[in-house]
Design a protein around this motif. Structure first.
Motif: not given
Length: 198
Positions: A146-150, A162-170, A154-160
């Motif tokens: 999980l460390e590299a995705p986290w 975790e729930g939104f990231m999960a939505f994109i992934g799912i 931080e670098i590209l999606h710092g303002g989003f």
């Protein structure tokens, strides 16, 4: 544990190089040279390899299925690069001393070996897929993936969130699986190992 952490981080760095940078460069080069067979195979590659991007978003949110999609992507990528009989024949017919063919062939072998080796090495991470999210986050072994995705978040999606990231992934995974099932159940039966209509 530190050695394993270093290996996991090295794996992510190699994935960026082999799975993103090189094939993107090859696609641009093949487009300039108008090498249709290589272009078609690389487009198929990008469709399949999009599962790696989906995996990153799933792992940002520590969604357990991300461990499964990571392994699946590593298995599907070499298959997609060698599966198509017509494209293999067309690429084989390109004069062997052409720089594009040499670079493409070297990359195809290298990424296939890398993905297979990575799949074998990553089998142990499947135990994390059977754990609830809260346990994944507190489990030192599972956190390694999980460390590299986290860090990417931080670098590209710092303002989003975790729930939104999960939505994109799912959402990405649902679209991917739908297309994959369509391909396996319908298109594969009609066109076999020919990529003509891909």
């Amino acid at each position: 544990m530190e050695l394993l952490r270093s290996l996991v981080w090295m794996d992510y760095k190699l994935a960026v190089l082999f799975a993103v940078v090189f094939p993107l460069g090859l696609l641009i080069w093949a487009t300039v040279k108008q090498s249709e067979a290589i272009i078609r195979l690389l487009i198929i590659y990008w469709r399949v390899a999009s599962l790696l991007a989906i995996t990153v978003y799933l792992l940002i949110a520590a969604v357990p299925v991300g461990y499964v999609t990571s392994l699946a992507a590593r298995i599907l990528i070499p298959i997609c690069l060698w599966f198509w009989v017509d494209l293999n024949e067309e690429i084989e017919d390109i004069p062997p001393k052409r720089p594009l063919k040499l670079c493409f062939s070297a990359w195809r072998w290298a990424v296939s070996i890398y993905m297979v080796a990575g799949a074998i090495a990553q089998i142990s991470s499947l135990q994390c897929a059977a754990q609830p999210k809260a346990q994944i986050i507190t489990n030192a072994f599972c956190r390694l993936w999980l460390e590299a995705p986290w860090r990417y978040k931080e670098i590209l999606h710092g303002g989003f969130t975790e729930g939104f990231m999960a939505f994109i992934g799912i959402a990405g995974l649902i679209i991917y699986v739908t297309y994959f099932l369509y391909f396996v159940l319908i298109r594969l039966g009609k066109q076999g190992r020919s990529a003509i209509s891909s």
